[in-house]
Design a protein around this motif. Structure first.
Motif, mmCIF file in Angstrom:
data_model
loop_
_atom_site.group_PDB
_atom_site.id
_atom_site.type_symbol
_atom_site.label_atom_id
_atom_site.label_comp_id
_atom_site.label_asym_id
_atom_site.label_seq_id
_atom_site.Cartn_x
_atom_site.Cartn_y
_atom_site.Cartn_z
ATOM 1 N N GLY A 228 0.797 -1.090 -0.125
ATOM 2 C CA GLY A 228 -0.026 0.113 -0.052
ATOM 3 C C GLY A 228 0.948 1.192 -0.031
ATOM 4 N N GLY A 229 0.329 2.308 -0.434
ATOM 5 C CA GLY A 229 1.086 3.410 -0.426
ATOM 6 C C GLY A 229 1.781 3.997 -1.742
ATOM 7 N N PRO A 230 2.219 4.841 -2.023
ATOM 8 C CA PRO A 230 2.590 5.529 -3.534
ATOM 9 C C PRO A 230 4.002 4.626 -3.958
ATOM 10 N N TYR A 231 4.357 3.877 -3.414
ATOM 11 C CA TYR A 231 5.617 3.021 -3.864
ATOM 12 C C TYR A 231 5.318 1.732 -4.716
ATOM 13 N N TRP A 232 6.126 1.598 -5.661
ATOM 14 C CA TRP A 232 6.094 0.225 -6.408
ATOM 15 C C TRP A 232 6.810 -0.828 -5.417
ATOM 16 N N GLN A 233 6.274 -1.899 -5.623
ATOM 17 C CA GLN A 233 6.865 -3.092 -5.022
ATOM 18 C C GLN A 233 7.163 -4.213 -5.889
ATOM 19 N N THR A 234 8.380 -4.930 -5.685
ATOM 20 C CA THR A 234 8.699 -6.079 -6.562
ATOM 21 C C THR A 234 8.467 -7.241 -5.691
ATOM 22 N N THR A 235 7.745 -8.024 -6.168
ATOM 23 C CA THR A 235 7.336 -9.330 -5.185
ATOM 24 C C THR A 235 7.993 -10.299 -5.826
ATOM 25 N N ARG A 236 8.738 -11.302 -5.380
ATOM 26 C CA ARG A 236 9.129 -12.472 -5.886
ATOM 27 C C ARG A 236 8.488 -13.686 -4.973
#
Lengths: 311, 423
Positions: A228-236
């Motif tokens: 959540g929030g304005p940042y991108w996340q990379t999920t592996r």
């Protein structure tokens, strides 16, 4: 003889429907007024006839026969084009020779509206089983935006007990002339996604729909946690972590994910939190990690207890 | 002279002197008779009150105070019955009222729901009974209770196993379901990388703190601070502001150009399990690439020239120096590109994040003032705009934005807070 003929006619007309239901309707000796012991609906056998379990396919585009033929010829043109492309690729023979560690191979990205053609967005309101709404579109910045409103209110029809889901799924992987095929992800070990969520937990579904009716609904699932929030996340997520489920139930006998037999990929939200949701997706891909050797994270040993059928 | 079933536990309960239970009984039972006894009389058998429904649909609705205690009292009342019947109906009715009484996430309640079934009565005695689902309705009913537990994220404990084995035997379907739950539920209980306390707080302030800490977990240096608008002289409202900013973001603001505006965007929604909080961000357009090399020092022409060629001079392009990469040394550049911070994304640079008690425009203005005082003096010089659209997905714009669309100048300060609706 008469009944055999009737049976074949019914069989030909309703190849994908439960033929016995139609047969019952046509039977003269089976009047609806006869008293039966069972008041509940009886299933004569547990074979399923419909891959979509009676849900609307939306494939009946044409009403008349001539219209169907016209559309068929139109489709034929496209299929031949596809086939040509396939042959070309076959002759070129340019496979990926090396899967290097840390290199992400992207399967789906959202460039323009044509990339949405691979996807189907559904929610419970589409089948009159709830009130959720969702859609998948391209955001202003050129990402896939899966958004909508989740509502777990149950419609008062007396049958439905739970409600509230939104889902996106890719179309069945197919070759030219609408032949089913599979995605081969066997060289990879991790699913790799770049996304921006809203703090909810989503479900990632890797469908490995099989040949026979009991395997039609085979899905390997794992939870997708978003910050959540304005940042991108990379999920592996390692493929070994995915657990085996069918028709929404986790199965007792787990198995490693058959990566060479992937048929669909989907993301679901059904966390019973009523309200708007949004999930922005940059890409969905996979990568290879040579240090990851785990096949499945769940117990595989058998407990020998002979007096329970199935479990 | 009535010796109904109801009388028996009236005596019992008045012994306990539990007033609430008595009240409940009066509310729920149709016939409450006097407590007089008569010895050696066949009269009671002929003159019994009409059979009272074990539980009616209204029983749970009629309860005045709906809380855990009264819910458990309702179950206790049922269990006091000498000839308990209709367990399944009772449990099914009770299950529907879990949320009303606020006990849907309480393990103790589920345990006493299971205890409504008598121990030892439904245990299969032989193989056939065991295989062919002994007491199917009862087993299904308890499976429904377990399903409800699973849906509400309540992990059972070992005591539940004992209870189920006592009621349905070692191989009962509810017992098997319990084992499945005990295999899968603890696996996912602590799986989330951003855990939320259980039960989650209801206070928006506490939630905002949780949410901001969660958002700021991207940068370990981030600080989440709480400001009170009271501390500011110009502020109109009295509310709290939870703001998150890291030293990196302060540096970015310090380097920010005067001419490029900063936007206050929001509100965006972040979910913390069942609840959500609206937050706002301070965003500016992404920083442009400065190191766009087009030609190296020798004037060699690279292939990418064709990407931006000039139509007029195309035919006069000198290709005598055309670069062939196979025959020379690899090109080494001395230029060093600076690694971008996590806050500089391709769709904008995020400079701060906040949630306020009122989510109003005034509170956000106060937030900017606090940021100015708290190590961002440059914000006084940079134009700051409120927007009702954002490239970062769907937003729920401020209500006030549509009301006044004029430029607002703050007296005595040189910040221009402007309106922009069509970004």
């Amino acid at each position: 003889m008469q009944s055999a003929k009737r049976f074949t006619i019914v069989l030909l007309r309703n190849r994908w429907k439960n033929i016995y239901i139609n047969l019952m309707k046509n039977n003269t000796w089976h009047t609806p007024n006869t008293k039966q012991i069972h008041t509940s609906h009886a299933t004569n056998e547990f074979h399923e006839y419909d891959k979509r379990s009676g849900y609307d396919t939306g494939f009946d585009i044409a009403d008349t026969k001539t219209e169907k033929i016209r559309l068929g010829f139109k489709q034929l043109k496209k299929e031949i084009k596809l086939w040509k492309q396939e042959m070309k690729e076959l002759l070129e023979f340019d496979p990926i020779l090396d899967y290097r560690a840390g290199e992400v191979d992207v399967f789906w990205r959202f460039y323009d509206n044509s990339s949405l053609d691979h996807w189907i967005a559904t929610s419970d309101s589409d089948h009159a089983e709830g009130f959720s709404k969702c859609d998948l579109k391209i955001s202003d910045q050129g990402y896939g935006l899966f958004s909508g409103n989740l509502c777990s209110r149950v419609p008062k029809d007396g049958k439905i007990q739970n409600s509230g889901y939104c889902n996106i799924i890719t179309k069945r992987v197919s070759k030219s002339f609408q032949r089913d095929t599979y995605l081969d992800w066997s060289p990879y070990t991790h699913l790799n996604l770049r996304l921006r969520g809203d703090g909810r937990s989503y479900l990632i579904n890797i469908h490995v729909s099989g040949q026979f009716d009991i395997m039609w609904n085979d899905v390997f699932t794992f939870v997708l946690y978003t910050r959540g929030g304005p940042y991108w996340q990379t999920t592996r997520i390692p493929f070994s972590k995915f657990f085996f489920a069918s028709k929404g139930r986790i199965q007792d006998k787990q198995a490693p994910l058959p990566l060479a037999k992937v048929t669909h990929f989907g993301i679901t939200t059904a966390d019973r939190c009523d309200g708007p949701f949004q999930l922005e997706i940059d890409y969905i891909g996979a990568d290879y990690d040579p240090t990851h050797t785990e096949e499945t994270a769940y117990e595989m040993y058998n407990i020998k207890e002979n007096y329970i059928i199935g479990t | 002279m009535k010796l109904g079933v109801t009388n028996r536990y009236i005596i019992y309960i008045s012994g306990i002197t539990d007033i609430i239970v008595q009240k409940l009984i009066k509310a729920n039972r149709r016939s409450v008779k006097s407590i007089e006894r008569e010895f050696h009389s066949t009269k009671p058998f002929f003159d019994q009150p009409p059979k009272v429904d074990v539980i009616s649909a209204d029983s749970f609705n009629n309860v005045q105070e709906k809380n855990k205690k009264t819910y458990l009292d309702m179950l206790k009342m049922y269990k006091l019955e000498k000839y308990r019947t209709g367990h399944v109906e009772f449990i099914n009715t009770a299950l529907k009222h879990l949320d009303e009484f606020g006990v849907s996430e309480d393990l103790e309640t589920y345990k006493s729901l299971i205890q409504v079934m008598p121990a030892g009565k439904f245990v299969p005695q032989n193989y056939l009974q065991s295989e062919f689902m002994h007491y199917p309705k009862h087993q299904q009913c308890i499976v429904d209770v377990l399903q409800k537990m699973e849906d509400n994220g309540v992990i059972p404990d070992w005591e539940v196993e004992d209870m189920l084995i006592k009621r349905f035997g070692n191989r009962g379907i509810p017992v098997r379901r319990y084992w499945r739950m005990m295999y899968w539920m603890p696996k996912f209980n602590n799986q989330s990388p951003w855990p939320i306390p259980k039960p989650a707080p209801n206070d928006p302030y506490e939630l905002a703190l949780l949410a901001l800490n969660r958002i700021c977990s991207i940068d370990v240096e981030s600080e989440v601070k709480v400001y009170k608008t009271k501390d500011l002289e110009e502020s109109i409202e009295d509310t709290w502001i939870v703001s998150g900013q890291s030293p990196e973001q302060k540096k970015l603001i310090a380097k920010h150009s005067d001419t490029v505006p900063i936007y206050i965007e929001g509100g965006f929604r972040i979910w913390l399990r069942k609840q959500s909080i609206v937050y706002f961000i301070l965003r500016t357009e992404p920083s442009k690439e400065e190191n766009d090399e087009k030609e190296d020092e020798d004037g060699n022409i690279y292939i990418f020239i064709y990407l931006n060629y000039d139509y007029n001079n195309f035919y006069f392009l000198d290709i005598s120096k055309f670069h062939v990469p196979f025959f020379d040394q690899p090109k080494i550049s001395n230029k060093v590109a600076k690694k971008k911070t996590v806050h500089e994304q391709e769709d904008g640079t995020i400079l701060a994040v906040a949630a306020t008690g009122t989510s109003s425009k005034n509170s956000l203005l106060s937030w900017i003032r606090f940021l100015e005082k708290d190590g961002n003096p440059r914000l006084t010089k940079i134009p700051i705009l409120f927007t009702s659209r954002s490239p970062l997905g769907n937003i729920e714009p401020l209500v006030e934005l549509n009301e006044f669309k004029n430029e607002i100048k703050q007296p005595g300060e040189n910040i221009s807070i402007e309106q922009e609706n069509n970004l």
